[in-house]
Design an enzyme around this catalytic site. Sequence first.
Site, short mmCIF file in Angstrom:
data_model
loop_
_atom_site.label_atom_id
_atom_site.label_comp_id
_atom_site.label_asym_id
_atom_site.label_seq_id
_atom_site.Cartn_x
_atom_site.Cartn_y
_atom_site.Cartn_z
CG HIS A 64 -1.97 -1.13 1.03
ND1 HIS A 64 -2.80 -1.41 2.20
CD2 HIS A 64 -2.45 -1.70 -0.19
CE1 HIS A 64 -3.78 -2.43 1.67
NE2 HIS A 64 -3.48 -2.47 0.48
CG ASP A 66 -0.06 3.90 4.02
OD1 ASP A 66 -0.39 3.02 3.10
OD2 ASP A 66 -0.58 3.61 5.09
#
Lengths: 333, 333
Positions: A64, A66
Amino acid sequence: MDQIELFFAGTGGSVPTPRRGLPATLARLDGDRLLFDCGEGTQRQLIRSIGLADLDAIFLTHLHADHWLGIPGLVRTLELRGREKALDIYGPSGTAKQLAAVGIATGKTDYELHISELEAGDAIEFDGYEVEAFNVRHRGTALGYTLVEKGRPGRFDPERAAELGITDGKEIAALVAGDNVREVEPAEVIGEPRPGRKIVISGDTAPCETVEVAASGADLLIHEATFADEDDERAAETMHSTARGAAQVAAGANVAMLALTHISARYPVRKIIEEAEAVFPASVVPRDFDAIKIPFAEKGEPVLLRPDDVKVEQVGAPQFAEAAEEGSAKSEN
Amino acid sequence: MDQIELFFAGTGGSVPTPRRGLPATLARLDGDRLLFDCGEGTQRQLIRSIGLADLDAIFLTHLHADHWLGIPGLVRTLELRGREKALDIYGPSGTAKQLAAVGIATGKTDYELHISELEAGDAIEFDGYEVEAFNVRHRGTALGYTLVEKGRPGRFDPERAAELGITDGKEIAALVAGDNVREVEPAEVIGEPRPGRKIVISGDTAPCETVEVAASGADLLIHEATFADEDDERAAETMHSTARGAAQVAAGANVAMLALTHISARYPVRKIIEEAEAVFPASVVPRDFDAIKIPFAEKGEPVLLRPDDVKVEQVGAPQFAEAAEEGSAKSEN
């Protein structure tokens, strides 16, 4: 190995806040530097604190945005700084393809770059410790990591040995090497082998048994706590943990300390701490640039260090003088 | 249009420093918000300062990592915040492919996202102003941008009109609309059309004529200054500018103010300022979170604003209290 210290370069989750950068945790093990996750802005978080450490390896828990978007900039910056040492990047299946999409691949940097994809059970050996991947429960493939120090032999007990008539250096050496000396067996004068220190990093995950098993008896469990209790349904839907859920895992694993990360600006941090402590009292929520030092078991419990007590890596690093630094940035520079 | 203000969200170049984030400049034009470049960490720079503005469009000058890697995180964060308004991303040829490689593409966000590739001469119309792309001289395709306000008609001169016997509202309206009234022509009572304000952003470039032409008579030229004079050969090799080179362009274009960005930690900032001022006195080197306000030409020159004078966009933004913020982060949070 002497030093094991975990430095929190980014303790936010999903979205950065004024106080918390995106996920990044740096393990310092004597001279080795391992980075776990590398969210957008990680290079600057390091530059603003301990300095851009001479990283040996980066471990990604999952892909992901982030958690990995800081890699291209970091890899490029190390190149601009003239790095010569090789860098290893480890992550779940898909890591090489994702990084290639942003131009990061073996052979594309001036220094050697190795990108390796791991599956649960894969272990990377280092000098004196290893890092092993295990599966966690998140959206898509996601790994947690166990960092475990090699065990040390038991301690030799010179008083007990003397009682048994063993005082000669050569005889002591033989016992320590595992040989009997006359009727004396090593176990009579040498204590139990001492297990190595263990740190477990959950990455993003719903509370799950694999983390609890991996973290069994760990010195430190670094576990995500994206939500508070009031949003437990949303935590379940998104396959994240509440602080309470993380604390239940820590309690089940009987760890010495639980450090909660992936903290949302949605709640006062006090709420996260209180909900965790209600289940597992040895819970902390590190702030960016805090560290946790893991002493040898016989020397006490893990200790949360504030920036003033964390060693700067590099001449010219700003020594955490965030306030002073930003203050002076307001005068002419 | 009343307000035109350029907010410096990131004034570093290539590598972030403790004080300077990677390139990002936000133009505030009344209610519109345009971001020029979006280096890694831009979303957090905004969150730490004026708040995450409700962006209308992002313009990329080129696709080197330090100029665009903040987009995926920013686009994702806007989604997590429930954005509904469409967002336009403009950049040179290759932008759509590069962003698609990190999962950013039309149809992949909850809000409408449009990605458009521009060539020199392409102009995007907004309400009251336009943004036009031009080529600059950097490695690979690289654009600069001219932001130019629509001109305003000349001012009506009521005293001169009265002398000519024009005092009636309807007659005045006719003259303002361009019609003759009796023997009086509009030009006798209405001044010259007033040109709109103009801001030019160079992106990364060696000093070049296209920038000088685009910036001719501009209120503000934001020009990169990656190197000092001592490294002018390196500047030429890498197709960047020295501070002196940028100042020569500003002098040639006769701009009202030159703002230097893409500042390296390699030099004391004083050196960059001095080398520019020697050629072009109206040079400034904004720091992160400074802004430059461009008044109407008749109301004076552009003004460099320090953070205390820059309007925060959003309730809950930290009001630039970097020092206070980081200080309080050291107490319990």
